[in-house]
Scaffold this motif. Structure first.
Motif, PDB file in Angstrom:
ATOM      1  N   LEU A 136       0.842  -1.208   0.000  1.00 41.27           N
ATOM      2  CA  LEU A 136       0.000   0.000   0.000  1.00 41.27           C
ATOM      3  C   LEU A 136       0.874   1.254   0.000  1.00 41.27           C
ATOM      4  O   LEU A 136       0.661   2.175  -0.794  1.00 41.27           O
ATOM      5  CB  LEU A 136      -0.921  -0.011   1.223  1.00 41.27           C
ATOM      6  N   LYS A 137       1.869   1.275   0.873  1.00 37.29           N
ATOM      7  CA  LYS A 137       2.751   2.442   0.954  1.00 37.29           C
ATOM      8  C   LYS A 137       3.581   2.615  -0.312  1.00 37.29           C
ATOM      9  O   LYS A 137       3.900   3.743  -0.702  1.00 37.29           O
ATOM     10  CB  LYS A 137       3.687   2.308   2.159  1.00 37.29           C
ATOM     11  N   GLY A 138       3.911   1.495  -0.950  1.00 37.70           N
ATOM     12  CA  GLY A 138       4.717   1.549  -2.169  1.00 37.70           C
ATOM     13  C   GLY A 138       3.919   1.812  -3.431  1.00 37.70           C
ATOM     14  O   GLY A 138       4.492   1.846  -4.521  1.00 37.70           O
ATOM     15  N   GLY A 139       2.602   1.962  -3.300  1.00 38.08           N
ATOM     16  CA  GLY A 139       1.766   2.246  -4.457  1.00 38.08           C
ATOM     17  C   GLY A 139       1.474   1.042  -5.333  1.00 38.08           C
ATOM     18  O   GLY A 139       0.940   1.191  -6.437  1.00 38.08           O
ATOM     19  N   LEU A 196      -8.781   3.061   2.784  1.00 41.69           N
ATOM     20  CA  LEU A 196      -7.548   2.419   2.336  1.00 41.69           C
ATOM     21  C   LEU A 196      -7.374   1.042   2.968  1.00 41.69           C
ATOM     22  O   LEU A 196      -6.677   0.183   2.433  1.00 41.69           O
ATOM     23  CB  LEU A 196      -6.335   3.303   2.683  1.00 41.69           C
ATOM     24  N   ILE A 197      -7.978   0.854   4.141  1.00 39.58           N
ATOM     25  CA  ILE A 197      -7.998  -0.449   4.801  1.00 39.58           C
ATOM     26  C   ILE A 197      -9.450  -0.810   5.087  1.00 39.58           C
ATOM     27  O   ILE A 197     -10.198  -0.003   5.650  1.00 39.58           O
ATOM     28  CB  ILE A 197      -7.192  -0.439   6.124  1.00 39.58           C
ATOM     29  N   GLU A 198      -9.830  -2.003   4.681  1.00 40.53           N
ATOM     30  CA  GLU A 198     -11.170  -2.512   4.959  1.00 40.53           C
ATOM     31  C   GLU A 198     -11.056  -3.811   5.744  1.00 40.53           C
ATOM     32  O   GLU A 198     -10.327  -4.715   5.345  1.00 40.53           O
ATOM     33  CB  GLU A 198     -11.936  -2.775   3.658  1.00 40.53           C
ATOM     34  N   ILE A 199     -11.737  -3.877   6.881  1.00 41.86           N
ATOM     35  CA  ILE A 199     -11.725  -5.074   7.713  1.00 41.86           C
ATOM     36  C   ILE A 199     -13.167  -5.532   7.874  1.00 41.86           C
ATOM     37  O   ILE A 199     -14.009  -4.796   8.369  1.00 41.86           O
ATOM     38  CB  ILE A 199     -11.093  -4.797   9.100  1.00 41.86           C
TER      39      ILE A 199
END
Length: 308
Positions: A136-139, A196-199
């Protein structure tokens, strides 16, 4: 530092070898069978090299070093300690701790679907979350999707108190714990708020196609065959899937086949899908956890042999 607090590391090494170890001042004398003495010497040299490079050893690190020394692979430990795959939100480096974990991380980098099967404490979920956050951080992906089956309540959560999030949170707690370690509670809350995050529980994956996502299915041994097929077919373009589980801890009702076991049988012939098997040697929790797993495994094998 080499011998550990109250000589705990030294005592553990002494208990694992037939060689005699005597320490005087700055010297360690090892006597006994030449091959065994050489193995212990190499173990000490590798541990000392790590300490001199600034690494702080734990009891688990020493125990794993002993196991590698028995297999003649203790030199591999130096490479493991240098393999940093991320950092916690407090800045502490995250490293693979075992050869099995290194194999697992390499598979996640190369394959779009990875199954990680092994006992508790082997880092299956944690390492998957680390790799998801890195992606995610690295695109590489646009979001992280984390899910697990809520088997204990049969995914019928209506009788539990609270709103939907409060109902499913107990089942998703291990995933939150991993995220909080890596990103910190504040960042996790912001990422969730921004989508950006789904739980979510596994039942909420039905009917969706997940593009540009890093998707993790935890506790996969508690899926049914139908649920596993449903989940795997959510894979979209630009996405990765990691499925983790422990086939010795299946909580499904009697008569239900584990989707994880079924996937092993059905999908093994597809080369683009990796199956990684971690063992009690890859347990990175308290050393007692490894002994507990071994004891249960021995009991299971004994019962199986008796039944046959």
């Amino acid at each position: 530092m080499l011998f550990g607090p109250h000589d705990a590391f030294l005592k553990r090494i002494e208990a694992a070898t037939r060689a005699k170890i005597v320490s005087r001042n700055n010297e360690v004398a090892i006597t006994g069978d030449p091959e065994e003495a050489q193995r212990v010497e190499q173990l000490f040299r590798v541990l000392l090299a790590l300490i001199r490079k600034g690494f702080s050893l734990s009891e688990g690190d020493v125990q794993y070093a002993i196991e590698l020394a028995r297999r003649g692979l203790v030199d591999e430990l130096v490479d493991l300690f240098h393999e940093e795959i991320g950092v916690t939100f407090k800045g502490k480096p995250i490293r693979v701790k075992t050869l099995g974990q290194r194999h697992y991380v390499a598979a996640m980098r190369k394959r779009d679907i990875v199954f990680a099967i092994g006992p508790a404490g082997t880092g299956k979920t944690f390492l998957a979350v680390v790799m998801a956050v890195n992606a995610l951080k690295g695109g590489e992906v646009k979001r992280i999707v984390l899910t697990r089956p809520a088997v204990e309540a049969g995914e019928n959560l209506g009788f539990l108190p609270g709103d939907l999030q409060e109902k499913v949170n107990p089942y998703l707690r291990p995933i939150y714990d991993a995220l909080h370690t890596i990103l910190g509670p504040d960042a996790v809350a912001k990422f969730i708020e921004r989508g950006l995050i789904e739980i979510a529980p596994l039942a909420y994956m039905r009917g969706r196609t997940l593009d540009d996502s890093f998707i993790i299915l935890d506790e996969a041994q508690n899926t049914t065959s139908e649920q596993m097929k449903m989940f795997l077919t959510r894979l979209g373009f630009g996405s990765k899937m990691v499925i983790t589980g422990d086939v010795t801890q299946i909580d499904l009702p009697p008569g239900k086949v584990s989707g994880l076991r079924d996937a092993e049988r059905v999908l093994r012939g597809i080369p683009e899908i990796a199956f990684i098997y971690l063992t009690q040697a890859d347990v990175v929790r308290h050393t007692l956890v490894q002994k507990i797993i071994e004891a249960y495994e021995e009991q299971r094998e004994t019962v199986g042999a008796t039944a046959r």
